[in-house]
Scaffold this motif. Sequence first.
Motif, PDB file in Angstrom:
ATOM      1  N   PHE A  91       0.849  -1.187   0.000  1.00 50.25           N
ATOM      2  CA  PHE A  91       0.000   0.000   0.000  1.00 50.25           C
ATOM      3  C   PHE A  91       0.884   1.237   0.000  1.00 50.25           C
ATOM      4  O   PHE A  91       1.852   1.324   0.744  1.00 50.25           O
ATOM      5  CB  PHE A  91      -0.898   0.001   1.244  1.00 50.25           C
ATOM      6  N   TYR A  96      -3.620   0.460  -3.286  1.00 47.30           N
ATOM      7  CA  TYR A  96      -3.075  -0.894  -3.220  1.00 47.30           C
ATOM      8  C   TYR A  96      -2.383  -1.272  -4.527  1.00 47.30           C
ATOM      9  O   TYR A  96      -2.729  -0.780  -5.606  1.00 47.30           O
ATOM     10  CB  TYR A  96      -4.192  -1.903  -2.926  1.00 47.30           C
ATOM     11  N   ASP A 129      -2.677  -5.653   0.270  1.00 49.34           N
ATOM     12  CA  ASP A 129      -1.519  -5.620   1.160  1.00 49.34           C
ATOM     13  C   ASP A 129      -1.775  -6.594   2.314  1.00 49.34           C
ATOM     14  O   ASP A 129      -2.806  -7.259   2.375  1.00 49.34           O
ATOM     15  CB  ASP A 129      -1.223  -4.202   1.667  1.00 49.34           C
TER      16      ASP A 129
END
Length: 406
Positions: A91, A96, A129
């Motif tokens: 991130f 993302y 993430d």
Amino acid sequence: MAAGPPPPQQFCVAEERSGHCAVVDGNFLYVWGGYVSIEENEVYLPNDELWLYEIDSGLWTMHLMEGELPTSMSGSCGACINGKLYVFGGFDDKGYSNRLYYVNLRTRNGTYRWKKITNFKGQPPTPRDKLSCWVYKDRLIYFGGYGCRKHNELSDCFDVHDAFWEGQIFWGWHNDVHAFDTNTQTWFQPTITGGVPPQPRAAHTCAVLGNKGYIFGGRVLQTRMNDLHYLNLDTWIWSGSIHISGAKPKDRSWHTLTPIADDKLFLFGGLSSDNVPLSDGWIHSVTTNEWKQLTYLPKSRPRLWHTACLGTEGEVMIFGGSKDDLHFLDTGHCSDLLIFQTQPYSLFRLCLDCIGKNASLLKNQISWLPSKILPQVLKKVTFWAAANHRQEKKAETEGQAQMTVI
């Protein structure tokens, strides 16, 4: 021939951080990425810095990187295959990622150059993430994580947490499995042939023993888990939640699980369901299917969102992470290295440590040692000089140190 410790100004240490990547290759621990908190702001650490910790000498060095640099991120998943550090997901300020990069750690000219993998076949996972990765048969096998999907990408492997209806973007937790074959540069999603998969989750931990990929804990919605599962990485069959008799670790996320023997896993730290940073350690035997809590660990060094790597002689090296609940207080990022000895050291290692610890008494005799082992001896002299120097500095502000902190 003088063999005294180097001057204290040579003892640098990697910057404090959480949500970073760390791997061991050969005699070095490599650390990249993550973030720190500065005046209540989350600041991603430079993407062109690679920190190296030499296990024998205990010294840190920083190397600037070149090439196709990943963006500065936290929550990426790092793994090492054949001397290459692969970093996937994470991130950053833009959201993302589902990009995959690698860097050759065994460079001959001292230059570390990132390469973004773009000429791959197949379909990578959606951006996310706080996922996990198993390394098996030159494959990177990813599980879970928190991220976003479009409406047409929703499936049973995704628990929705929040949604942005204007763009039909959904955020939530995954429990899908994706693999990347590093030899053929191919992404594929294996067909799960049986068993019950874990619930979608993020901030869990994983480890490989034999042909089984283990998963423990993690977070779903407001719930943290303490369930244990494994996936057979040959047959793609899930075990379902493994029933454990006797005591077991409490629910947690942001912890680590490290294989320390053919049948044993070492669990450390994390954040509990009541938002308490944890400092407990547990050993799980897959042979007896039992957890055993370690009772000698200090309670004053909790860690969460740290990394754990296995050293050359079975020691588990815990680096970085936070000692705070990151949801409410995000100032306790750490830069020290906790070393847990999980098995007896070799006789040669014990002799090196004995010389290193007593270098001031033996300085006139060290030069008499065989030239074949003298470089290793001098590295251990440096190691213990660095360890003592850092513990003395910590003792000035924290009191007497209770364990080896590098």
